[in-house]
Design an enzyme around this catalytic site. Structure first.
Site, PDB file in Angstrom:
ATOM      1  N   ARG A  44      45.683   8.812  -1.888  1.00  0.00           N
ATOM      2  CA  ARG A  44      45.135   9.227  -3.191  1.00  0.00           C
ATOM      3  C   ARG A  44      43.970   8.304  -3.568  1.00  0.00           C
ATOM      4  NH1 ARG A  44      50.879  10.182  -4.225  1.00  0.00           N
ATOM      5  NH2 ARG A  44      51.188   8.180  -5.286  1.00  0.00           N
ATOM      6  N   LYS A 134      42.008  10.638 -22.620  1.00  0.00           N
ATOM      7  CA  LYS A 134      42.155  12.099 -22.628  1.00  0.00           C
ATOM      8  C   LYS A 134      43.591  12.501 -22.950  1.00  0.00           C
ATOM      9  CE  LYS A 134      43.015  15.380 -19.343  1.00  0.00           C
ATOM     10  NZ  LYS A 134      42.870  16.146 -18.101  1.00  0.00           N
ATOM     11  N   LYS A 217      36.939  18.958 -25.394  1.00  0.00           N
ATOM     12  CA  LYS A 217      36.984  19.506 -24.025  1.00  0.00           C
ATOM     13  C   LYS A 217      37.696  20.855 -24.057  1.00  0.00           C
ATOM     14  CE  LYS A 217      38.589  18.469 -19.342  1.00  0.00           C
ATOM     15  NZ  LYS A 217      38.632  17.462 -18.290  1.00  0.00           N
TER      16      LYS A 217
HETATM   17  P1  13P Z   1      39.852  21.409 -14.214  1.00  0.00           P
HETATM   18  O1  13P Z   1      38.351  21.283 -14.357  1.00  0.00           O
HETATM   19  O2  13P Z   1      40.313  21.466 -12.769  1.00  0.00           O
HETATM   20  O3  13P Z   1      40.427  22.467 -15.082  1.00  0.00           O
HETATM   21  O4  13P Z   1      40.471  20.027 -14.714  1.00  0.00           O
HETATM   22  C1  13P Z   1      39.981  19.482 -15.870  1.00  0.00           C
HETATM   23  C2  13P Z   1      41.050  18.741 -16.554  1.00  0.00           C
HETATM   24  O5  13P Z   1      40.895  17.572 -16.846  1.00  0.00           O
HETATM   25  C3  13P Z   1      42.293  19.437 -16.925  1.00  0.00           C
HETATM   26  O6  13P Z   1      43.038  18.646 -17.793  1.00  0.00           O
END
Ligand code: 13P
Length: 336
Positions: A44, A134, A217
């Site tokens: 990873r 986030k 987001k």
């Molecule tokens: P994706 O762009 O693959 O949807 O992932 C973004 C993300 O941070 C989801 O929480």
């Protein structure tokens, strides 16, 4: 300009976007097993470190979202992962929710957890270099859902998380993701996403969150993946702009979309069309996971020590997304 506003702008200005590399170990294991690579901590790290030391990190990536395991790992270049990211000029960020769990009294829906002990975890992450965070709330669409309960409780959690992140000097990424699974039309996605985002801002305001120091987001406005609704990319862009113009307060500096299961090209083309017509005053950029990593992951999986080819694929994707974040992408540039 507040310190938080400066951090937000540093991450998303001038066509820069966010690399979402914060897959939990469970999700990353699925991604690695799909390309027949063993999901060990070393593998990873190797894949992620290969991306984080790519050339395009300097010009294209303003921030990288990490998972708890990665932010504590050391790179083979004898730096910590946050140091490696910072050395390219990008800011390290951290996913701080602990995942979406079954919502009591509405078991088909999810509530995102992770508020207990969050203040202490935030302090630890700041010390090791994180400057943004986030938290993802997730909503399903069908005849019955999302329920008012799911919309309300996820907005409440996003607001409590955001207030704590700001208290600790970090910009919260507020991610309410309305999933694309289902046979709903794009107009249903538009009305539900608008309701979900408005509720998030009601709660953010109630919790006294500084809106100039967050990044939203959201998902783009798409028809469900099983829908017969044939919506063009132009319409995706128009509906997405309509949604955000009507539901996001003007103090918010910027919006960084998730890719949410769109292909790399779709996510790039839609972002480009959004920016060609963007008159909202918000910066509109990307915070992609799959749509930035898919091609690179496939190449890396063929030979995990092939750093060069993996980075070529990642650099191309990052450059295309950064062009799209400025409305300057084209099919020609994609293919040459
Ligand atoms: P994706 O762009 O693959 O949807 O992932 C973004 C993300 O941070 C989801 O929480």
């Amino acid at each position: 300009m507040t310190e938080l506003n400066k951090i937000a702008l540093k991450i998303i200005s001038n066509g820069k976007g966010i690399l979402a590399a914060d897959e939990s170990n469970g999700t990353m294991t699925k991604r690695l097993e799909a390309v027949k690579v063993n999901s060990t901590p070393e593998n990873r790290l190797l894949f992620r470190e290969t991306l984080f030391s790519s050339e395009s990190m300097k010009e294209c990536i303003g921030g990288v979202i990490l998972y708890d395991e990665t932010i504590q790992q050391n790179s083979s270049l004898k730096k910590s992962i946050p140091e490696l990211i910072s050395s390219s000029g990008a800011l390290p960020g951290i996913k701080v929710d602990t995942g979406a769990k079954e919502l009591a009294n509405s078991p088909q829906e999810k509530i995102t957890e992770g508020l207990d002990g969050l203040r202490e975890r935030l302090k630890k992450y700041y010390k090791i270099g994180a400057r943004f965070t986030k938290w993802r709330g997730v909503y399903i669409i069908n005849q019955k859902y999302p329920s008012r309960l799911a919309i309300h409780s996820n907005a409440h959690a996003l607001a409590r998380y955001s207030a704590l992140a700001q208290e600790n000097g970090m910009v919260p990424i507020v991610e309410p993701e309305v999933l694309m699974d289902g046979n709903h039309s794009a107009d249903i996605c538009l009305s539900i996403t608008s309701e979900v985002i408005k509720k998030c801002f009601d709660e953010l305001i109630l919790h006294k969150v500084d809106l100039s120091g967050i990044i939203l987001k959201p998902n783009m406005i798409l028809a469900g993946n099983k829908s017969k609704d044939n919506i063009t990319n132009e319409e995706v862009a128009q509906k997405t702009l309509e949604c955000l113009k009507n539901s996001v307060p003007s103090e918010v500096p910027g919006i960084a979309f998730l890719s949410g299961g769109q292909s790399e090209i779709e996510a790039t083309e839609n972002l480009n069309l959004i920016n060609k017509q963007n008159e909202t005053g918000f910066i509109m950029t990307y915070s992609y996971g799959r749509a930035l990593q898919q091609s690179a992951l496939k190449i890396w999986a063929k030979n995990i020590n092939n750093k060069e080819e993996t980075q070529i694929a990642f650099n191309h994707r990052a450059k295309m997304c950064t062009l799209a974040a400025q409305g300057k992408w084209s099919n020609n540039l994609e293919n040459n």
